[in-house]
Scaffold this motif. Structure first.
Motif, PDB file in Angstrom:
ATOM      1  N   GLY A   1     -12.497 -18.064   5.945  1.00  0.00           N
ATOM      2  CA  GLY A   1     -13.480 -19.034   5.472  1.00  0.00           C
ATOM      3  C   GLY A   1     -13.876 -18.859   4.027  1.00  0.00           C
ATOM      4  N   VAL A   2     -13.010 -18.235   3.219  1.00  0.00           N
ATOM      5  CA  VAL A   2     -13.321 -17.983   1.804  1.00  0.00           C
ATOM      6  C   VAL A   2     -13.242 -19.296   1.029  1.00  0.00           C
ATOM      7  CG1 VAL A   2     -12.637 -16.734  -0.263  1.00  0.00           C
ATOM      8  CG2 VAL A   2     -12.438 -15.639   1.976  1.00  0.00           C
ATOM      9  N   THR A   3     -14.272 -19.586   0.237  1.00  0.00           N
ATOM     10  CA  THR A   3     -14.314 -20.831  -0.537  1.00  0.00           C
ATOM     11  C   THR A   3     -14.516 -20.618  -2.032  1.00  0.00           C
ATOM     12  OG1 THR A   3     -16.703 -21.057  -0.183  1.00  0.00           O
ATOM     13  CG2 THR A   3     -15.245 -22.117   1.440  1.00  0.00           C
ATOM     14  N   ARG A   4     -14.868 -19.381  -2.447  1.00  0.00           N
ATOM     15  CA  ARG A   4     -15.186 -19.185  -3.868  1.00  0.00           C
ATOM     16  C   ARG A   4     -15.012 -17.721  -4.256  1.00  0.00           C
ATOM     17  NH1 ARG A   4     -17.242 -22.217  -7.656  1.00  0.00           N
ATOM     18  NH2 ARG A   4     -17.617 -23.873  -6.126  1.00  0.00           N
ATOM     19  N   GLY A   5     -14.633 -17.515  -5.520  1.00  0.00           N
ATOM     20  CA  GLY A   5     -14.572 -16.162  -6.058  1.00  0.00           C
ATOM     21  C   GLY A   5     -13.158 -15.658  -6.226  1.00  0.00           C
ATOM     22  N   ALA A   6     -13.007 -14.361  -6.085  1.00  0.00           N
ATOM     23  CA  ALA A   6     -11.716 -13.708  -6.275  1.00  0.00           C
ATOM     24  C   ALA A   6     -11.390 -12.888  -5.039  1.00  0.00           C
ATOM     25  CB  ALA A   6     -11.755 -12.795  -7.497  1.00  0.00           C
ATOM     26  N   THR A   7     -10.092 -12.754  -4.751  1.00  0.00           N
ATOM     27  CA  THR A   7      -9.664 -11.896  -3.646  1.00  0.00           C
ATOM     28  C   THR A   7      -8.439 -11.087  -4.054  1.00  0.00           C
ATOM     29  OG1 THR A   7      -8.333 -13.683  -2.682  1.00  0.00           O
ATOM     30  CG2 THR A   7     -10.558 -13.357  -1.787  1.00  0.00           C
ATOM     31  N   HIS A   8      -8.372  -9.917  -3.443  1.00  0.00           N
ATOM     32  CA  HIS A   8      -7.226  -9.014  -3.588  1.00  0.00           C
ATOM     33  C   HIS A   8      -6.703  -8.785  -2.177  1.00  0.00           C
ATOM     34  CE1 HIS A   8      -4.893  -5.486  -4.866  1.00  0.00           C
ATOM     35  NE2 HIS A   8      -5.473  -4.798  -3.880  1.00  0.00           N
ATOM     36  N   THR A   9      -5.541  -9.356  -1.867  1.00  0.00           N
ATOM     37  CA  THR A   9      -4.974  -9.301  -0.526  1.00  0.00           C
ATOM     38  C   THR A   9      -3.786  -8.353  -0.514  1.00  0.00           C
ATOM     39  OG1 THR A   9      -5.627 -11.594  -0.137  1.00  0.00           O
ATOM     40  CG2 THR A   9      -3.999 -10.653   1.366  1.00  0.00           C
ATOM     41  N   GLU A  10      -3.802  -7.395   0.410  1.00  0.00           N
ATOM     42  CA  GLU A  10      -2.694  -6.455   0.560  1.00  0.00           C
ATOM     43  C   GLU A  10      -1.896  -6.826   1.809  1.00  0.00           C
ATOM     44  OE1 GLU A  10      -4.052  -2.450   0.400  1.00  0.00           O
ATOM     45  OE2 GLU A  10      -5.162  -2.752  -1.466  1.00  0.00           O
ATOM     46  N   LEU A  11      -0.578  -6.856   1.654  1.00  0.00           N
ATOM     47  CA  LEU A  11       0.297  -7.245   2.749  1.00  0.00           C
ATOM     48  C   LEU A  11       1.439  -6.245   2.896  1.00  0.00           C
ATOM     49  CD1 LEU A  11      -0.190 -10.064   0.757  1.00  0.00           C
ATOM     50  CD2 LEU A  11       0.311 -11.047   3.004  1.00  0.00           C
ATOM     51  N   MET A  12       1.878  -6.065   4.126  1.00  0.00           N
ATOM     52  CA  MET A  12       3.085  -5.298   4.416  1.00  0.00           C
ATOM     53  C   MET A  12       4.234  -6.283   4.609  1.00  0.00           C
ATOM     54  SD  MET A  12       4.403  -2.262   4.867  1.00  0.00           S
ATOM     55  CE  MET A  12       3.121  -1.117   5.416  1.00  0.00           C
ATOM     56  N   LEU A  13       5.352  -6.002   3.964  1.00  0.00           N
ATOM     57  CA  LEU A  13       6.545  -6.823   4.124  1.00  0.00           C
ATOM     58  C   LEU A  13       7.330  -6.303   5.324  1.00  0.00           C
ATOM     59  CD1 LEU A  13       7.579  -7.020   0.363  1.00  0.00           C
ATOM     60  CD2 LEU A  13       6.053  -8.545   1.655  1.00  0.00           C
ATOM     61  N   THR A  14       7.603  -7.157   6.296  1.00  0.00           N
ATOM     62  CA  THR A  14       8.312  -6.755   7.508  1.00  0.00           C
ATOM     63  C   THR A  14       9.509  -7.669   7.722  1.00  0.00           C
ATOM     64  OG1 THR A  14       7.244  -8.176   9.168  1.00  0.00           O
ATOM     65  CG2 THR A  14       6.018  -6.227   8.449  1.00  0.00           C
ATOM     66  N   ALA A  15      10.358  -7.285   8.668  1.00  0.00           N
ATOM     67  CA  ALA A  15      11.524  -8.094   8.978  1.00  0.00           C
ATOM     68  C   ALA A  15      11.129  -9.471   9.500  1.00  0.00           C
ATOM     69  CB  ALA A  15      12.391  -7.370  10.007  1.00  0.00           C
ATOM     70  N   ALA A  16       9.930  -9.577  10.098  1.00  0.00           N
ATOM     71  CA  ALA A  16       9.456 -10.848  10.645  1.00  0.00           C
ATOM     72  C   ALA A  16       8.629 -11.654   9.645  1.00  0.00           C
ATOM     73  CB  ALA A  16       8.635 -10.591  11.906  1.00  0.00           C
ATOM     74  N   GLY A  17       8.354 -11.078   8.465  1.00  0.00           N
ATOM     75  CA  GLY A  17       7.551 -11.771   7.468  1.00  0.00           C
ATOM     76  C   GLY A  17       6.378 -10.922   7.011  1.00  0.00           C
ATOM     77  N   PRO A  18       5.564 -11.431   6.099  1.00  0.00           N
ATOM     78  CA  PRO A  18       4.415 -10.660   5.599  1.00  0.00           C
ATOM     79  C   PRO A  18       3.339 -10.493   6.673  1.00  0.00           C
ATOM     80  CG  PRO A  18       4.965 -12.505   4.136  1.00  0.00           C
ATOM     81  CD  PRO A  18       5.691 -12.730   5.410  1.00  0.00           C
ATOM     82  N   VAL A  19       2.731  -9.309   6.723  1.00  0.00           N
ATOM     83  CA  VAL A  19       1.627  -9.019   7.628  1.00  0.00           C
ATOM     84  C   VAL A  19       0.429  -8.584   6.785  1.00  0.00           C
ATOM     85  CG1 VAL A  19       0.797  -7.531   9.498  1.00  0.00           C
ATOM     86  CG2 VAL A  19       3.169  -8.357   9.515  1.00  0.00           C
ATOM     87  N   VAL A  20      -0.720  -9.185   7.021  1.00  0.00           N
ATOM     88  CA  VAL A  20      -1.908  -8.889   6.224  1.00  0.00           C
ATOM     89  C   VAL A  20      -2.469  -7.517   6.602  1.00  0.00           C
ATOM     90  CG1 VAL A  20      -4.274  -9.592   5.690  1.00  0.00           C
ATOM     91  CG2 VAL A  20      -2.479 -11.324   5.939  1.00  0.00           C
ATOM     92  N   ILE A  21      -2.627  -6.657   5.613  1.00  0.00           N
ATOM     93  CA  ILE A  21      -3.250  -5.350   5.816  1.00  0.00           C
ATOM     94  C   ILE A  21      -4.758  -5.466   5.638  1.00  0.00           C
ATOM     95  CG2 ILE A  21      -3.394  -2.968   4.998  1.00  0.00           C
ATOM     96  CD1 ILE A  21      -0.494  -3.279   4.002  1.00  0.00           C
ATOM     97  N   GLU A  22      -5.195  -6.045   4.520  1.00  0.00           N
ATOM     98  CA  GLU A  22      -6.615  -6.266   4.313  1.00  0.00           C
ATOM     99  C   GLU A  22      -6.827  -7.209   3.143  1.00  0.00           C
ATOM    100  OE1 GLU A  22      -7.717  -2.130   3.626  1.00  0.00           O
ATOM    101  OE2 GLU A  22      -8.324  -2.677   1.592  1.00  0.00           O
ATOM    102  N   ILE A  23      -8.033  -7.791   3.091  1.00  0.00           N
ATOM    103  CA  ILE A  23      -8.427  -8.696   2.013  1.00  0.00           C
ATOM    104  C   ILE A  23      -9.748  -8.194   1.449  1.00  0.00           C
ATOM    105  CG2 ILE A  23      -8.923 -11.084   1.352  1.00  0.00           C
ATOM    106  CD1 ILE A  23      -7.449 -11.947   3.909  1.00  0.00           C
ATOM    107  N   ASN A  24      -9.825  -8.084   0.137  1.00  0.00           N
ATOM    108  CA  ASN A  24     -11.030  -7.612  -0.544  1.00  0.00           C
ATOM    109  C   ASN A  24     -11.614  -8.737  -1.391  1.00  0.00           C
ATOM    110  OD1 ASN A  24     -10.832  -4.507  -0.007  1.00  0.00           O
ATOM    111  ND2 ASN A  24      -8.796  -5.139  -0.643  1.00  0.00           N
ATOM    112  N   GLY A  25     -12.934  -8.789  -1.468  1.00  0.00           N
ATOM    113  CA  GLY A  25     -13.602  -9.870  -2.185  1.00  0.00           C
ATOM    114  C   GLY A  25     -13.772  -9.608  -3.662  1.00  0.00           C
ATOM    115  N   ARG A  26     -12.703  -9.255  -4.329  1.00  0.00           N
ATOM    116  CA  ARG A  26     -12.708  -9.006  -5.784  1.00  0.00           C
ATOM    117  C   ARG A  26     -11.260  -8.865  -6.221  1.00  0.00           C
ATOM    118  NH1 ARG A  26      -9.799  -4.109  -5.441  1.00  0.00           N
ATOM    119  NH2 ARG A  26     -10.486  -3.070  -3.552  1.00  0.00           N
ATOM    120  N   ILE A  27     -11.017  -8.878  -7.524  1.00  0.00           N
ATOM    121  CA  ILE A  27      -9.664  -8.626  -8.005  1.00  0.00           C
ATOM    122  C   ILE A  27      -9.338  -7.140  -7.820  1.00  0.00           C
ATOM    123  CG2 ILE A  27      -9.617 -10.528  -9.619  1.00  0.00           C
ATOM    124  CD1 ILE A  27     -10.174  -8.475 -11.857  1.00  0.00           C
TER     125      ILE A  27
END
Length: 438
Positions: A281-307
């Protein structure tokens, strides 16, 4: 002659880490008139120096704890007239600035999104409910919860705080006894670390995601991060950043921006990130999203509310892009003025000590590193006699090096030269020094 309209009033909630102070000062002077709330950190001399520099923006108030920033922002708004935006650039205070902005009715995320960006437990639940790929997990706050999690999840698992910074207390464990021991150790560290004072001692236990090397190059890791600006619900992805393999347990060693992956792969990563931001539900600001690359596609590790850490410097070096100015614009309810156009690659290198606790016996090489091709900045983060503790996370690095390269392949050549210039001798704490421990 008609007068120019007054600049909008922005409250900067300041704390380390984050973009360089000179970057902050130069970006904000042209955008707004500022009031500043800064978190007390470091020595008295460090604090006095920072307050003196921040005073170039406007009046400065110092708070002792991150949660005190909320009340201080509200006090400034009450006594100084209308406020048009609240901005934070450090993960230590990004949540508190968002809460203050919402309380004042200023541009901000919905409260539920603000909470999800701070707490990994709430974040995981929202991602799972939306069908966004993320690890299987359990939320725990005591040893009974750990035993229940161990029965439901497949080892190995990762233990991490629901509210954390810089890989603090993130631990890989292989069985229940090891999980219990890691929890006791992490709970003790978490209770005393000033970076998370005021956060509830809740932890997440999650299954390990099996990464796949999309680069087909063992020198690169299987994780990426995505930096995004969100303006009134519109997502603008600034960059996908590749990462070197982590140092155990989960410490950052190096980032390269922009990604060297083929564009179809990068587009897949961007789409996974957009789906995750929508789920939160993020609508404003900055995010830093970390993902793991897998054989099935990207998997979200975590999302932070800043760069991400170092992102401001990487964007400036690789694209001449001032992300701090754009973040201020969004905080003031204005759209960002353009996206980065990359002219090469920039990278950060933060070498990590081995697992355990060490004392620095000898350290050097920064002068030689500074003379290497492409190096823009080298900072020796530790000195002789300092302790390096792996469990404290990425801040255990002894050096931080910012450099550029013309192409992705040249990055490896320049990185090898930097590695070769570093002098670092460590001794395990409580034991005689061993020249071979480097």
């Amino acid at each position: 002659m008609p007068q120019s309209p007054p600049k909008p009033h922005l409250i900067l909630v300041d704390a380390p880490p984050g973009p360089g102070l000179q970057d902050i000062l130069s970006a904000l002077r042209g955008v707004a008139r500022c009031s500043v709330v800064t978190l007390r950190w470091g020595t008295r001399e460090d604090q006095d120096r920072r307050v003196g520099q921040l005073a170039a923006l406007g009046p400065v108030q110092v708070v002792e704890r991150p949660d005190q920033a909320i009340d201080e922002v509200l006090r400034i708004a009450a006594r100084s007239g209308p406020v048009d935006g609240v901005l934070a650039l450090s993960e230590l205070v990004s949540y508190h600035a968002a809460v203050a902005a919402a309380a004042l009715g200023l541009p901000s995320n919905p409260p539920v999104a603000t909470a999800r960006l701070r707490r990994k437990d709430l974040q995981r639940e929202a991602l799972r409910a939306a069908g966004v790929p993320c690890p299987a997990f359990a939320v725990v706050s005591d040893e009974d919860g750990l035993r229940s999690a161990a029965a439901d999840l497949a080892f190995p698992v990762v233990l991490k705080p629901a509210v954390g910074v810089g890989s603090l207390c993130v631990t890989l464990v292989h069985d229940l006894p090891e999980l219990l021991a890691a929890f006791r150790r992490a709970a003790g560290m978490y209770a005393t670390d000033p970076r998370v004072i005021g956060a509830p001692p809740v932890f997440v236990v999650e299954e390990v995601i099996e990464g796949d090397n999309w680069h087909a190059d063992d020198r690169m890791g299987t994780r990426v991060s995505v930096e995004s600006l969100i303006d009134d619900g519109t997502v603008h992805h600034l960059a996908v950043t590749d990462k070197l393999p982590l140092a155990p347990p989960f410490r950052e060693v190096g980032d390269v921006m922009p990604s060297g992956l083929p564009e179809p792969r990068v587009a897949e990563i961007r789409q996974a990130t957009t789906d995750a931001l929508r789920a939160l539900g993020v609508t404003r600001g900055a995010t830093h999203t970390e993902l793991m690359l897998t054989a099935a596609g990207p998997v979200v590790i975590e999302i932070n509310g800043r760069i991400g850490g170092g992102v401001s410097e990487l964007l400036r070096a690789a694209a001449g892009y001032d992300v701090v100015e754009q973040l201020a614009r969004i905080a003031l309810g204005q759209p960002p003025a353009g996206l980065p156009r990359f002219r090469g690659h920039a990278f950060y290198y933060t070498p990590q000590p081995p697992q355990g606790e060490y004392e620095v016996i000898e350290i050097g090489g920064e002068e030689e590193i500074a003379r290497l091709p492409g190096v823009l900045e080298v900072v020796r983060a530790k000195r002789r006699g300092d302790r390096l503790v792996a469990d404290e996370g990425t801040i255990s690095h002894p050096f931080r090096v910012l450099a550029v390269s013309d192409d992705f392949g040249d990055f490896f050549t320049r990185l090898k030269a930097i590695e070769g210039a570093i002098t670092l001798e460590l001794a395990p704490l409580g034991q005689p020094s061993d020249p071979g421990e480097r």
